[in-house]
Structures are given as structure tokens and as C-alpha cells.
Scaffold this motif. Sequence first.
Motif: not given
Length: 395
Positions: A58-68
Motif C-alpha cells: 500500500t501507499r498513501p496518495v493525495d485525494v484532496s481534489r475529490y473531497g476531505n
Amino acid sequence: MRTLLWRSAAALFATLTLLLIAGPPAEGQPTTPAADPDAFYWPPPDLAAHPNGAVLRTRPVDVSRYGNADGWQILFRSTNSAGAPIAATTTLMVPRGGVDRPLVSYQAIINSLGTQCGPSHTLFTGQFQEAPALGPILARGWALAVPDHLGPTSAYGAARLGGQIVLDGIRAAKQLPEMRLVRSPVGLVGYSGGGMATGWAAALAPTYAPDLPIVGVAQGGVPTNLNEMATGLGFAPHPLFGLAFAATLGLEREYPSRFVVEPFLTPAGAALRDQIVNACSQQIIDDGAGHSTAEVTRDAGAVLTAPLRAVFDDNSLVASPLAPRAPVFAWHGAGDQLAPLDSTTTTLRRWCASGTRVLLNVLPGDHGPAAIEGIPGAFGYLGDRFAGVPAPSNC
């Protein structure tokens, strides 16, 4: 979504009719995409030792463009159409706060041959065409999984494979405590090619993944009978011919022991194949526009044969004896020329007879408009299932 599929049926299945002929040829090998340079996607040496749905990394990814929301990508173990182990990927978005939120697996339309065209890439490059649908899912407080359901070879057209990947991706997402989804109820949603993966996941779930708590399925514009679509279609040049040719190559990747395209290509066909072997949808459309089956194949007299029909049936829900256990909402355009409504109603009637609660919503118009018009009803249907409201049926 309107551009990708809704007028490409004739070109797609006319091409398959001529290229996927009886028996594997004596020469030639399937084309495969270039290996992803990102080592995250590479299968571990002990892949076969893991069960389906096992988390490989697994790895973290930035999904802030889609929501909190917090985001992760998961590499997990699944199985291809020949029963061999594969490593597949899903991207997970979980709204911050709360535990055991409903989890929606969203199957996107992926009309591509390059692995870089899957959602785990396009979600972060601005090329994910269904992005407007994701924010409303997260805004409802639901977690979201978006699988790369074409698999590690981008096997465009292999719908049953897509269903297996969907189910194993959900298993993987529910295993990790930090994702707070261990006891989450699950819903499935997808349209057209994404609807094929959704429908296959729903039908396979009772036998392939009976452990998953799938409470509702929303599928739209699903092509359920590939043989019907192939029969009697013409071979004229078509603006979306590239998508047809790409689907041929995608099925070849998934069924290499049953057919290989290479021996039946003209020089022009081989050149087009080489142009699109790693391409995403828009390049495939642009490079293939105006071409035809007669131009790319040597044998214009080939006909549908038993081996080809078997490949179609392997990926046609109407031909499968399987049926979902979870309730299903299906939406479909009355004038859909890509996925005829009659085959969908035949499939749904069989599901009804097996005990599945099915609600069919027939919308006016063709394949493209129905994609947009049906989404509010699909999300509302899943919301009611998550709330425990009894599923309606018009079987």
C-alpha cells in the motif's frame, strides 16, 4: 463518457468477427503493454502463495481534489481468466472521521491499452473523465474504491476478469485497519464498460466472494450479449474504429491460448496495432478514426465460429448461469444502439427468476445521454440500501 463508447458497437464487433477466428494460429504472440516503470505495480516473487484479495503493498496518495478524504493505493492479489495469479490495483478514498462507512466500488469506463491509462494514474493527472461523479459520493460520507479493473495487461474487453478484480479489490480494502472499513457494507456502481465489470462482480460474488457484504448494485448501459452485437454488423470505416481494434487486442491479451491476431493483420493493421499498443483512449480514437476492418485484416471472409462465440459468451452476462444475490438497480436507454435493451431485460428476467430483487429504470434516448441521466437514481438507490430500506423490485 458520451464520447468513448456509445456509437462504437458496429466497428467493435465487426472487427472481432474477422480477427478472432477459430483456433489459435501457429505463429504470432499477443501484444502486451509496456511494463509500468513504477515499482509499486510490480508483483512480488511469492504472488502465487497469497489468496485472492490479499494486500501485497500500500501507499498513501493525495485525494484532496475529490473531497476531505484520506487516500491510499493498494496492490492486491487476484486471478485472471485462466486461473493464474495476477497483481491488481485499486485506489481508495475514505472521508476523514468515522468508522465502517459504506464503501462504494466505482467501476470507471476504461477504453485503453496502456497501463498508465488506468484510474490509479488518471485520477491524479486530470484525465479521469468521470471525476464529477466522485465528489458527490464522498460528500455523502461514503468511502470510495476505484479499481483498475482491466488488470495488469490492460485487457480491454475482458469483463469477467474485471468482475474478479473488483471483488478482490474490495476484499483488500476491507482488510486494513487504518482504512476503517472492516465492517463496512458495500455497494457497486458503473456504466457501460464499467457496468460490465459491475454486473460481473455482482453475478460472481455469491461463488467467488461470498464473504463480501454487498448490499446493493447499480449498473447502467451494460452490454450483456456480445454475440448478438456481433451478428450482422457491417464493416465500413468508422470514426471510432480504433476502440474496436483496441478491444480486439485487449481480448487477445486475456485469451492468448484461444486466438492471436498477428497472422491475420495486413501491414496497415500491424502498423495501427503498434501505434496504439500502449495508448489511452483519445489516442486510440484519433489514430483509428476512419479506418476499417477490411483495411487491417487479410481475411475478409472469416465468419463467427464456435471458439470466437465461446470467448464472447465468457464475457456476456446473458450467457452466464450466475446471478447476483444482492439487489440490483439497472438503468438503460430505450434507444441504446450499443447495448440493446432486449438483451438486458432478458438477463434481468433470469436474475429475477433466480430470486434477485431487480429494479429496471428505462430512460429515453441512446447510450450516451443515459449515462448522465441515470447517476442520481443510482446513488439514491445505493443510499437506501445502506440505510437498510427494503429493496424495491419491478421484476
